[in-house]
Design a protein around this motif. Sequence first.
Motif, PDB file in Angstrom:
ATOM      1  N   CYS A   1       0.743  -1.266  -0.066  1.00 16.83           N
ATOM      2  CA  CYS A   1       0.037   0.060  -0.026  1.00 16.83           C
ATOM      3  C   CYS A   1       0.900   1.278   0.108  1.00 16.83           C
ATOM      4  CB  CYS A   1      -0.894  -0.229   1.242  1.00 16.83           C
ATOM      5  SG  CYS A   1      -2.294  -1.352   0.881  1.00 16.83           S
ATOM      6  N   GLU A   2       0.762   1.985  -1.024  1.00 17.59           N
ATOM      7  CA  GLU A   2       1.740   3.100  -1.458  1.00 17.59           C
ATOM      8  C   GLU A   2       0.935   4.025  -2.377  1.00 17.59           C
ATOM      9  OE1 GLU A   2       6.413   3.919  -1.107  1.00 17.59           O
ATOM     10  OE2 GLU A   2       5.610   2.692  -2.517  1.00 17.59           O
ATOM     11  N   ASP A   3       0.654   5.116  -1.844  1.00 18.83           N
ATOM     12  CA  ASP A   3      -0.031   6.183  -2.964  1.00 18.83           C
ATOM     13  C   ASP A   3       1.354   6.986  -3.565  1.00 18.83           C
ATOM     14  OD1 ASP A   3      -0.956   8.750  -4.290  1.00 18.83           O
ATOM     15  OD2 ASP A   3      -2.703   8.297  -2.719  1.00 18.83           O
TER      16      ASP A   3
ATOM     17  N   MET B   1      13.247   7.579   3.250  1.00 19.14           N
ATOM     18  CA  MET B   1      13.147   7.071   4.719  1.00 19.14           C
ATOM     19  C   MET B   1      11.927   7.639   5.328  1.00 19.14           C
ATOM     20  SD  MET B   1      16.447   9.052   6.489  1.00 19.14           S
ATOM     21  CE  MET B   1      16.155   8.091   8.019  1.00 19.14           C
ATOM     22  N   HIS B   2      11.526   7.326   6.518  1.00 17.56           N
ATOM     23  CA  HIS B   2      10.567   7.871   6.990  1.00 17.56           C
ATOM     24  C   HIS B   2      10.578   9.326   7.284  1.00 17.56           C
ATOM     25  CE1 HIS B   2       6.962   8.206   9.590  1.00 17.56           C
ATOM     26  NE2 HIS B   2       7.688   8.705  10.988  1.00 17.56           N
ATOM     27  N   ASP B   3       9.391  10.047   6.871  1.00 16.45           N
ATOM     28  CA  ASP B   3       9.415  11.420   7.132  1.00 16.45           C
ATOM     29  C   ASP B   3       9.372  11.808   8.534  1.00 16.45           C
ATOM     30  OD1 ASP B   3       9.089  14.197   6.951  1.00 16.45           O
ATOM     31  OD2 ASP B   3       7.037  14.006   6.121  1.00 16.45           O
ATOM     32  N   GLY B   4      10.435  12.008   9.458  1.00 12.55           N
ATOM     33  CA  GLY B   4      10.302  12.455  10.688  1.00 12.55           C
ATOM     34  C   GLY B   4      11.459  12.805  11.144  1.00 12.55           C
TER      35      GLY B   4
ATOM     36  N   LEU C   1      19.330  13.925   9.077  1.00 12.59           N
ATOM     37  CA  LEU C   1      20.112  13.346   7.874  1.00 12.59           C
ATOM     38  C   LEU C   1      20.126  14.002   6.665  1.00 12.59           C
ATOM     39  CD1 LEU C   1      19.826   9.286   8.692  1.00 12.59           C
ATOM     40  CD2 LEU C   1      21.905  10.844   9.160  1.00 12.59           C
ATOM     41  N   ASN C   2      18.961  15.096   6.863  1.00 12.65           N
ATOM     42  CA  ASN C   2      18.717  15.759   5.584  1.00 12.65           C
ATOM     43  C   ASN C   2      18.667  14.951   4.316  1.00 12.65           C
ATOM     44  OD1 ASN C   2      18.453  18.309   4.247  1.00 12.65           O
ATOM     45  ND2 ASN C   2      20.503  18.369   3.618  1.00 12.65           N
ATOM     46  N   LEU C   3      17.860  13.814   4.438  1.00  8.00           N
ATOM     47  CA  LEU C   3      17.506  13.156   3.490  1.00  8.00           C
ATOM     48  C   LEU C   3      15.801  13.185   3.137  1.00  8.00           C
ATOM     49  CD1 LEU C   3      19.312   9.948   4.313  1.00  8.00           C
ATOM     50  CD2 LEU C   3      19.758  11.218   2.313  1.00  8.00           C
ATOM     51  N   PRO C   4      15.368  12.809   1.868  1.00  9.01           N
ATOM     52  CA  PRO C   4      13.915  12.853   1.728  1.00  9.01           C
ATOM     53  C   PRO C   4      12.914  12.025   2.194  1.00  9.01           C
ATOM     54  CG  PRO C   4      15.081  12.184  -0.262  1.00  9.01           C
ATOM     55  CD  PRO C   4      16.059  12.701   0.580  1.00  9.01           C
ATOM     56  N   GLY C   5      11.940  12.337   2.977  1.00 10.91           N
ATOM     57  CA  GLY C   5      11.010  11.649   3.872  1.00 10.91           C
ATOM     58  C   GLY C   5       9.925  10.876   3.156  1.00 10.91           C
ATOM     59  N   ILE C   6       9.455   9.681   3.498  1.00 11.46           N
ATOM     60  CA  ILE C   6       8.233   9.140   3.107  1.00 11.46           C
ATOM     61  C   ILE C   6       7.199   9.510   4.114  1.00 11.46           C
ATOM     62  CG2 ILE C   6       6.949   7.131   2.065  1.00 11.46           C
ATOM     63  CD1 ILE C   6       9.831   5.941   1.452  1.00 11.46           C
ATOM     64  N   PRO C   7       6.180   9.998   3.888  1.00  7.09           N
ATOM     65  CA  PRO C   7       5.156  10.276   4.863  1.00  7.09           C
ATOM     66  C   PRO C   7       4.357   9.070   5.113  1.00  7.09           C
ATOM     67  CG  PRO C   7       4.987  12.019   3.314  1.00  7.09           C
ATOM     68  CD  PRO C   7       5.802  11.054   2.618  1.00  7.09           C
ATOM     69  N   SER C   8       3.832   8.965   6.474  1.00  5.70           N
ATOM     70  CA  SER C   8       3.062   7.855   6.860  1.00  5.70           C
ATOM     71  C   SER C   8       1.806   7.500   5.977  1.00  5.70           C
ATOM     72  CB  SER C   8       2.726   7.880   8.364  1.00  5.70           C
ATOM     73  OG  SER C   8       3.897   7.671   9.263  1.00  5.70           O
ATOM     74  N   LEU C   9       1.348   8.904   5.729  1.00  5.18           N
ATOM     75  CA  LEU C   9      -0.046   9.170   4.937  1.00  5.18           C
ATOM     76  C   LEU C   9       0.020   8.235   3.623  1.00  5.18           C
ATOM     77  CD1 LEU C   9      -2.698  10.648   5.644  1.00  5.18           C
ATOM     78  CD2 LEU C   9      -1.610  12.555   4.118  1.00  5.18           C
TER      79      LEU C   9
ATOM     80  N   PHE D   1      19.721  -0.357   6.516  1.00  6.41           N
ATOM     81  CA  PHE D   1      18.516   0.265   7.162  1.00  6.41           C
ATOM     82  C   PHE D   1      17.355   0.824   6.219  1.00  6.41           C
ATOM     83  CE2 PHE D   1      21.754  -0.002  10.315  1.00  6.41           C
ATOM     84  CZ  PHE D   1      21.013  -0.121  11.591  1.00  6.41           C
ATOM     85  N   LYS D   2      17.555   0.493   4.997  1.00  5.20           N
ATOM     86  CA  LYS D   2      16.600   1.208   4.027  1.00  5.20           C
ATOM     87  C   LYS D   2      15.599   0.095   3.472  1.00  5.20           C
ATOM     88  CE  LYS D   2      16.286   3.367  -0.428  1.00  5.20           C
ATOM     89  NZ  LYS D   2      16.779   3.991  -1.774  1.00  5.20           N
ATOM     90  N   MET D   3      14.544   0.106   3.773  1.00  2.54           N
ATOM     91  CA  MET D   3      13.384  -0.691   3.482  1.00  2.54           C
ATOM     92  C   MET D   3      11.996   0.031   3.206  1.00  2.54           C
ATOM     93  SD  MET D   3      13.800  -0.724   6.780  1.00  2.54           S
ATOM     94  CE  MET D   3      14.919  -1.937   7.324  1.00  2.54           C
ATOM     95  N   ASN D   4      11.288  -0.691   2.533  1.00  2.00           N
ATOM     96  CA  ASN D   4      10.185   0.074   2.037  1.00  2.00           C
ATOM     97  C   ASN D   4       8.843  -0.879   2.349  1.00  2.00           C
ATOM     98  OD1 ASN D   4       8.201   1.774   1.026  1.00  2.00           O
ATOM     99  ND2 ASN D   4       8.597   1.504  -1.055  1.00  2.00           N
ATOM    100  N   PRO D   5       7.995  -0.501   3.363  1.00  2.00           N
ATOM    101  CA  PRO D   5       7.740   0.791   4.007  1.00  2.00           C
ATOM    102  C   PRO D   5       8.941   1.118   4.944  1.00  2.00           C
ATOM    103  CG  PRO D   5       6.228  -0.757   4.967  1.00  2.00           C
ATOM    104  CD  PRO D   5       6.670  -1.411   3.767  1.00  2.00           C
TER     105      PRO D   5
END
Length: 423
Positions: free
Chosen positions: A174-176, A185-188, A194-202, A269-273
């Motif tokens: 499930c990923e929009d 990585m997680h938007d948190g 780490l100044n990396l782009p985040g993936i929102p939980s939404l 430590f990079k996985m999706n989700p």
Amino acid sequence: MRQLIKNVMYQEELTHVLIEQGQIASIGDVDVDETSNVIDGQGQTLAPGFVDLHVHLREPGGEAKETIATGTQAAARGGFTTVCAMPNTNPIPDEEVNLAYVEDLIKRDAVVRVLPYAAITSGQSGEALVDMKRLTERGAVAFTDDGVGVQSAGTMFEAMQQAAQVGQPIVAHCEDNSLVYGGVMHDGERQQSLNLPGIPSLSESVQIARDVLLAEAAHCHYHVCHVSTKESVRVIREAKRAGIHVTAEVTPHHLLLSEHDIPSDDAHFKMNPPLRSEADRRALIEGLEDGTIDCIATDHAPHTQEDKANGFLASPFGIVGLETAFPLLYTHFVESGHWSIQQLIDWLTVKPAKTFHLPYGRLEVGSPADLVLINTTDEVVIDSDQFLSKGQNTPFNGYQVKGVPTLTMMNGDIVWQKEETYA
């Protein structure tokens, strides 16, 4: 052929198990003749062979990362006797000839039972639907475009209607995509430091919310892969309360780690989700314990060392899990007194089997002799160099663990053993 496994702990009692013709013939006091093949369990714990609804074996097409042979050897070492193989291979099992090709490879090379998924859409494109009736008849265990969320609600609804007609689950990553924003990585908090782009939980929970309503309308069994957010748990819980046929799985790494465990820009430590917040991790544990989440699945996703050497921005998502799942969970949750060993075993055996109505994961008379012996006393160190999987991409290298499988048996045949345990 008659076999005896003696002196094993089962449901907190020392017992013996007799096996005849690949099935469990009796449990308890067993009278066998001298010709029986005897395995002395030496007080180790006996469990049904583990069932994993979510593994990536990479073959065909990704043999540099994993093969059916190496992936199933890793499964056997980890105590798994039944695994469901995801369809993101090349060719993709989206038509009968491709699924037949995968099945031929499984028959040739697998050392444990492999149940192949078929894709939901042709080429996992999210567009044209596959012929689910023909693929079910060919042997598909369920349908998924795993790794790619089906973006169109209309396509997903039509897929669910077709799946309902053939009595098969729709299994969803499930990923929009419109809410991912190129994140790695997680938007948190850790993403910000780490100044990396985040993936929102939404991006996850929104698609689950859409899909449970579609599943209700289509009268379809809908299974959610690798749940990772507290909002997703809430949606699934409410859907179950409403009587919608939804099931869900959670991975060991999402139960064990949060974003704050990421030490640096380390793609192991990079996985999706992605690893989410500590609040998400706690919600996943609560969801598993209260039955909102049905079972544990590894999402075993092997990559080469070269693949994972380029940090979060340039490395692929995914970690391996088949050889570490039980020891990690046993050490963290059972040794700490948080769970009983039977709870953990159930989440890896009877509950995933029940989710897909599979006749495995049970230790009872008449069942297939799919068994695993587990040493719960000795402590070992996880060493990725010793993995049977081609993939060494794990964030758990160097962890000290107990609860290590020592022997795995499928249909009465030993498919892996750590050392000689014959009497």
